[in-house]
Each structure stands twice: as C-alpha cells, then as structure tokens.
Scaffold this active site. Structure first.
Site, PDB file in Angstrom:
ATOM      1  N   GLY A   1       4.260   1.113 -11.247  1.00 10.54           N
ATOM      2  CA  GLY A   1       3.410   2.302 -11.207  1.00 10.54           C
ATOM      3  C   GLY A   1       3.293   3.035 -12.531  1.00 10.54           C
ATOM      4  O   GLY A   1       2.803   4.155 -12.601  1.00 10.54           O
TER       5      GLY A   1
ATOM      6  N   HIS B   1      12.739  -2.489  -1.703  1.00 10.65           N
ATOM      7  CA  HIS B   1      11.855  -2.048  -2.781  1.00 10.65           C
ATOM      8  C   HIS B   1      12.563  -0.934  -3.547  1.00 10.65           C
ATOM      9  O   HIS B   1      13.281  -0.126  -2.959  1.00 10.65           O
ATOM     10  CB  HIS B   1      10.527  -1.545  -2.198  1.00 10.65           C
TER      11      HIS B   1
ATOM     12  N   TRP C   1       0.812  -1.230   0.000  1.00  8.00           N
ATOM     13  CA  TRP C   1       0.000   0.000   0.000  1.00  8.00           C
ATOM     14  C   TRP C   1       0.838   1.269   0.000  1.00  8.00           C
ATOM     15  O   TRP C   1       0.302   2.375   0.015  1.00  8.00           O
ATOM     16  CB  TRP C   1      -0.973  -0.010   1.197  1.00  8.00           C
ATOM     17  N   LYS C   2       2.154   1.097   0.025  1.00  9.29           N
ATOM     18  CA  LYS C   2       3.074   2.247  -0.042  1.00  9.29           C
ATOM     19  C   LYS C   2       2.629   3.349   0.923  1.00  9.29           C
ATOM     20  O   LYS C   2       2.204   3.058   2.033  1.00  9.29           O
ATOM     21  CB  LYS C   2       3.177   2.742  -1.490  1.00  9.29           C
TER      22      LYS C   2
ATOM     23  N   GLU D   1      10.974  -7.050  -9.687  1.00 11.60           N
ATOM     24  CA  GLU D   1      10.190  -5.872 -10.029  1.00 11.60           C
ATOM     25  C   GLU D   1      11.005  -4.949 -10.933  1.00 11.60           C
ATOM     26  O   GLU D   1      11.781  -4.116 -10.440  1.00 11.60           O
ATOM     27  CB  GLU D   1       9.813  -5.097  -8.768  1.00 11.60           C
TER      28      GLU D   1
HETATM   29  P1  PGA Z   1       2.530  -1.243  -9.035  1.00  9.04           P
HETATM   30  O1  PGA Z   1       3.621  -1.325  -7.858  1.00  9.04           O
HETATM   31  O2  PGA Z   1       1.722  -2.496  -8.960  1.00  9.04           O
HETATM   32  O3  PGA Z   1       1.727  -0.006  -8.703  1.00  9.04           O
HETATM   33  O4  PGA Z   1       3.276  -1.113 -10.299  1.00  9.04           O
HETATM   34  C1  PGA Z   1       4.266  -2.530  -7.589  1.00  9.04           C
HETATM   35  C2  PGA Z   1       5.249  -2.327  -6.477  1.00  9.04           C
HETATM   36  O5  PGA Z   1       5.836  -1.252  -6.387  1.00  9.04           O
HETATM   37  O6  PGA Z   1       5.464  -3.216  -5.641  1.00  9.04           O
END
Ligand code: PGA
Length: 250
Positions: free
Chosen positions: A172, A94, A9-10, A166
């Site tokens: 994002g 991350h 959820w950042k 990732e």
């Molecule tokens: P995202 O982010 O699904 O919004 O691209 C993934 C993440 O940063 O873990």
C-alpha cells in the site's frame, strides 16, 4: 503452469460496492483461462459475491478465518461458514492482521484448521518490515515466520498451499521491490520450505506469490521470475481493468 492472481479487497468496499465490482470482474474475465483468478472480499460480502461468481472462472477467497472450529469467539468467522459460501481460498496472517489482531501462533492454528477441516487453499502471508530489512534480518524473519506458521503441519498429496511473500514496507505504499530482491527472497523461502517439507511437496504442493504495490504498470516486470507463481494484489485489484491487465502480465 497457471499462476494465481489474488485480489485482496481488504475493507475498501461495502457489500453493494463489492457485488458491483465482482460483476464487472466477471464480465471482464469472461473466457480468460491463462491464470487462476481469486477475489477476496470482506466477510459480509462473501455470500453475495459467491452468487455473482457462480459458474464463472473466478474463485472466491476469504481474508481470514478463525483458528478454532466453533465456540465463544466473538467476531471470528469459522471455516464451516466459509465452506458454506463456497470459498476456495483463505488468506492467513496478512501483515495487517498480524499487526492488529494476530501472531505466529494464530497463523499456525488457522493454517492447521484450514488444512484439517476443509479443501480450501490457505494463502499464508509472510514478509519483513523496513526496520527488519535495514537490520539485515529479512532471511531470519522469513525463516521464523515460515517455521512457526507450518509447525506440526503435514501437507497431504492432494492439498495445496500458497505462500505470499509480502514485504510489509511495500504494501500500500507504492514502494516497489526490485525484481532481484523478489528472486532472492523467493529462493530463500523455497530453501526454508525444503527444511520443513519434502522436496516433492515443495515442488508440487506449494506456490509462492508476491504482494506489495503490484499494479498494472509494474506487473510485467515480474513476469517469468524464478519461483514466482502469482500475485496478491491490494489497491490495484479495486479496478477491474487494472486487475485484468495484471492477470495478463504474468
Ligand atoms: P497493495 O496490497 O497491493 O495495495 O500493496 C497488497 C496486500 O496487502 O496484499
């Protein structure tokens, strides 16, 4: 085998919003047993979300952890605090942390700290930028990040690690990676891990998940891919219906 679907959820939600979304998730996922589901809210929300998730099928994760056990580290959060709020998972390295607050050495320290001082499962994130990809450096970058992250680390039989692939350019941005590129990267990651750990450990104790613009529409394209054990989801995890669709797609 069950896959692991992780919601990151950042810093998108306040405490109240996090608890409200966690409640919706609990209702939505009632009776769901196909895959493991993990929610990683911001630090301030962990305790209340933990209470919301008590006796449910959803686990709690943190978005980061300090690499030191305790001390004068302003703004950091220790593994012992995460234990007290009953986190089962913790994201480490991350790309958003690597960009602003961290480097390979921190990632290594944090992973060691989690494995030596808790039963939590570290979710270690790696991935290349667009520049690195275009320069043909994806594989060497993945090798460097993995070797540095796991330097001096031994995984015990009862411990588990998740590696989250990732690609930074896919996070994002809505830019979706081709499925064959995930397969290639995951194979490479597995090969590198086999150089660091024994085959038994790689086969039994390490999962590889993918993250980067996974959403309710594209998730099913990734199901049944070789060496793919789940997803790390940012944006689409902020909606319980979308996240549920994703968790059901793999
Ligand atoms: P995202 O982010 O699904 O919004 O691209 C993934 C993440 O940063 O873990």
């Amino acid at each position: 085998m069950k896959k692991t679907i992780i919601a990151n959820w950042k810093m998108e939600l306040t405490l109240k919003q996090s608890v409200s979304l966690a409640k919706k998730m609990v209702t939505k996922f009632k009776g769901f047993s196909a895959n493991n589901v993990v929610i990683c809210p911001g630090f301030v929300s962990l305790e209340e979300v933990s209470n919301t998730l008590k006796k449910t099928n959803i686990s709690l994760g943190a978005q980061d952890v300090a690499g030191e056990e305790k001390g004068a580290y302003t703004g950091e959060v220790s593994i012992n605090s995460l234990k007290q709020v009953k986190c089962k998972y913790v994201i480490i390295g991350h790309s958003e942390r690597r960009k602003y607050f961290s480097d390979d050495k921190f990632v290594n320290d944090k992973t060691k700290e989690v494995l030596s001082n808790s039963n939590m499962i570290p979710i270690v994130c790696i991935g290349e930028s667009l520049k690195e990809r275009k320069a043909g450096k994806t594989n060497s970058l993945l090798a460097k990040q993995l070797k540095k992250a796991f330097k001096g680390i031994k995984i015990k039989k009862n411990q588990k690690i998740i590696v989250a692939y990732e690609p930074v350019w896919a996070i994002g941005t809505g830019k979706v990676i081709k499925t064959e590129d995930i397969v290639k990267a995951n194979k490479k990651i597995r090969d590198i891990l086999l150089k660091i750990f024994s085959k038994i450990i790689v086969d039994n104790n390490i999962d590889i998940v993918y993250g980067g613009s996974v959403n309710e529409k594209n998730a099913k394209d990734f199901s049944n891919l070789e060496n793919l054990d789940g997803f790390l989801v940012g944006g689409a995890s902020l909606n319980h219906n979308k996240f549920f669709t994703i968790a059901n797609s793999i």
